[in-house]
Write an enzyme that holds these catalytic residues in place. Structure first.
Site, PDB file in Angstrom:
ATOM      1  N   ASP A   1       3.251  -4.551   8.044  1.00  0.00           N
ATOM      2  CA  ASP A   1       2.004  -3.797   7.913  1.00  0.00           C
ATOM      3  C   ASP A   1       0.857  -4.793   8.080  1.00  0.00           C
ATOM      4  OD1 ASP A   1      -0.255  -2.514   7.086  1.00  0.00           O
ATOM      5  OD2 ASP A   1       0.542  -1.815   5.164  1.00  0.00           O
TER       6      ASP A   1
ATOM      7  N   CYS B   1      -4.809   2.371  -3.601  1.00  0.00           N
ATOM      8  CA  CYS B   1      -3.554   2.904  -3.040  1.00  0.00           C
ATOM      9  C   CYS B   1      -2.392   1.954  -3.286  1.00  0.00           C
ATOM     10  CB  CYS B   1      -3.684   3.211  -1.550  1.00  0.00           C
ATOM     11  SG  CYS B   1      -4.850   4.503  -1.200  1.00  0.00           S
TER      12      CYS B   1
ATOM     13  N   GLN C   1      -4.284  -5.352   7.027  1.00  0.00           N
ATOM     14  CA  GLN C   1      -5.270  -6.269   6.438  1.00  0.00           C
ATOM     15  C   GLN C   1      -5.242  -7.658   7.059  1.00  0.00           C
ATOM     16  OE1 GLN C   1      -7.629  -5.342   4.423  1.00  0.00           O
ATOM     17  NE2 GLN C   1      -6.870  -3.309   3.898  1.00  0.00           N
TER      18      GLN C   1
ATOM     19  N   LYS D   1     -10.219  -0.596  10.675  1.00  0.00           N
ATOM     20  CA  LYS D   1     -10.355  -1.813   9.849  1.00  0.00           C
ATOM     21  C   LYS D   1     -10.610  -3.047  10.708  1.00  0.00           C
ATOM     22  CE  LYS D   1      -7.119  -0.146   6.337  1.00  0.00           C
ATOM     23  NZ  LYS D   1      -7.882   0.246   5.163  1.00  0.00           N
TER      24      LYS D   1
ATOM     25  N   HIS E   1       0.873  -1.185   0.000  1.00  0.00           N
ATOM     26  CA  HIS E   1       0.000   0.000   0.000  1.00  0.00           C
ATOM     27  C   HIS E   1       0.910   1.237   0.000  1.00  0.00           C
ATOM     28  CE1 HIS E   1      -2.784   2.956   1.855  1.00  0.00           C
ATOM     29  NE2 HIS E   1      -3.770   2.142   1.541  1.00  0.00           N
TER      30      HIS E   1
HETATM   31  N1  PLP Z   1      -1.706  -0.750   4.719  1.00  0.00           N
HETATM   32  C1  PLP Z   1      -2.636  -1.485   4.104  1.00  0.00           C
HETATM   33  C2  PLP Z   1      -2.293  -2.877   3.652  1.00  0.00           C
HETATM   34  C3  PLP Z   1      -3.904  -0.964   3.904  1.00  0.00           C
HETATM   35  O1  PLP Z   1      -4.828  -1.694   3.272  1.00  0.00           O
HETATM   36  C4  PLP Z   1      -4.179   0.352   4.345  1.00  0.00           C
HETATM   37  C5  PLP Z   1      -5.498   0.948   4.073  1.00  0.00           C
HETATM   38  O2  PLP Z   1      -6.240   0.536   3.223  1.00  0.00           O
HETATM   39  C6  PLP Z   1      -3.183   1.055   4.991  1.00  0.00           C
HETATM   40  C7  PLP Z   1      -1.952   0.477   5.167  1.00  0.00           C
HETATM   41  C8  PLP Z   1      -3.415   2.438   5.500  1.00  0.00           C
HETATM   42  O3  PLP Z   1      -4.370   2.440   6.512  1.00  0.00           O
HETATM   43  P1  PLP Z   1      -4.942   3.803   7.103  1.00  0.00           P
HETATM   44  O4  PLP Z   1      -5.440   4.597   5.942  1.00  0.00           O
HETATM   45  O5  PLP Z   1      -6.018   3.357   8.023  1.00  0.00           O
HETATM   46  O6  PLP Z   1      -3.830   4.463   7.817  1.00  0.00           O
END
Ligand code: PLP
Length: 389
Positions: free
Chosen positions: A183, A347, A186, A209, A105
């Protein structure tokens, strides 16, 4: 409801719905315990402090780590920025390499680009194979080449659903003294996470999430590493002593939590994690993957249907295109049927480039989705194909 129809919410990878207990915990805090933390000596402030502390404990407990290894941040994005700015600033130097993967992402790309530019380090990207799995051979070669200092990798891809073998990867990275940042945005909603088993050095996730509030998230960092990192932001609460001659800093986690925190958010997230801990995550996974399979079986019969990410071990995320139909048009027809899915690059522009598409449509399932909702989704996709082709 969505467009006057009962909503089938299949955009869980973007954000989840919240259980009543989480919503209640927010209003309860504001109605009965609203005050600042770390400061007051009156009862109300002590109550707020103890709710805030308990939230941290609850999250640490769920992840099998220590309380002082849990840092509250705004979300995964801020968490990754915090790590890039503290770990990156103190541990990376000119010529070092940060390893990322093609399925990351933007939140796990851009902060590293920014810090690498500042310190003169470079980024190496591990490619994704045609089935959406990571090229582990390339990854392991890169881990062994003596240049990498940090590997930052998603546990589960938000676009492909691919679940990366984090424990194995971490073991390999640690053989070469490489810091592993995971990260977990998900993975948290779909599997039971045990960080003392996984062995990673850092792990981040977003509250919204995992059935918790917006604007709150967590960084886990191993205490032994947090202890040697500089602060992230400066201000109140993160200090030991301040003078114009120089300032000393508080230990972790306070060192990384400057200013008044999102107290309500932390309490709500603690409640969400408590809720999660009462679910059988094995059963959750079986249920979600059954929904995914039902959708896959039917949708693959459509002419021109293509799914991105087809590994056997994938989270319930279904990214797809249908030839000669724009994903946005599919989503608009689904919207009119009360079905919420996501379209776009999710993203993940570098991943889209490697997949050779500008956008996909993405349905993502949570434990509360039902076979009926899945059936409505499939039917609506078929309807969109009939209308649009
Ligand atoms: N990392 C992953 C794999 C994501 O799917 C997302 C959001 O969709 C993020 C990071 C960023 O999350 P946030 O926008 O809640 O900070």
């Amino acid at each position: 409801m969505n467009r006057g129809k009962p909503i089938a919410y299949l955009d869980n990878a973007a954000s989840s719905q919240k259980p009543t207990c989480v919503i209640d915990s927010l209003s309860d805090y504001y109605q009965r315990f609203n005050s600042n933390v770390h400061r007051g000596i009156y009862e109300l402030a002590e109550d707020a402090e103890s709710l805030y502390t308990n939230a941290r404990k609850c999250i640490a407990n769920y992840l099998s780590v220590e309380n002082n290894e849990i840092i509250f941040v705004r979300g995964a994005t801020e968490g990754l920025n915090l790590i890039a700015n503290t770990l990156g600033r103190s541990q990376l130097k000119r010529g070092d390499v940060v390893i990322l993967t093609e399925m990351e992402h933007h939140a796990n790309i851009v902060p590293w680009q920014m810090i690498c530019e500042q310190v003169g380090a470079t980024i190496e990207v591990i490619p994704v194979l045609p089935d959406g799995s990571l090229d582990l051979e390339k990854l392991f070669n890169s881990l062994a080449n003596g240049k990498a200092r940090v590997l930052s990798i998603c546990a589960t891809s938000n676009t492909l659903g691919t679940v990366n073998p984090i424990k194995k990867i971490t073991e390999e990275a640690h053989k070469h003294g490489i810091f592993v940042v995971v990260d977990g945005a998900q993975s948290m909603p779909h599997e039971k996470i045990n960080l003392s088993e996984s062995g990673c050095d850092f792990f981040v996730f977003s509250g919204h999430k995992v059935f918790g509030p917006m604007g709150i998230g967590v960084v886990f960092g191993k205490a032994s590493i947090l202890d040697i990192l500089p602060p992230y932001q400066g201000g109140g609460d993160m200090i030991d002593q301040v003078s114009f001659e120089g300032t000393t800093f508080a230990p972790s986690p306070q060192r990384f939590e400057a200013g008044t925190p999102n107290v309500a958010g932390a309490i709500g997230l603690g409640r969400a994690i408590q809720y999660l801990s009462q679910l059988d995550m094995q059963e959750v996974q079986v249920h979600e993957r059954k929904l995914l399979k039902e959708a896959q079986e039917q949708l693959h019969q459509i002419d021109g249907f293509k799914e991105y990410g087809t590994t056997a071990n994938k989270a319930a995320v279904l990214s797809f295109t249908i030839s000669s139909v724009h994903p946005h048009d599919v989503a608009s027809i689904l919207d009119a049927e009360g079905i919420a899915i996501r379209t776009g690059h999710h993203c993940c522009q570098p991943l889209m480039k490697s997949l050779g598409v500008e956008a996909t449509a993405r349905a993502s399932f949570a434990f509360y989705n039902t076979p009926e909702e899945t059936e409505r989704f499939v039917k609506a996709v078929k309807k969109s194909v009939a209308i649009l082709t």
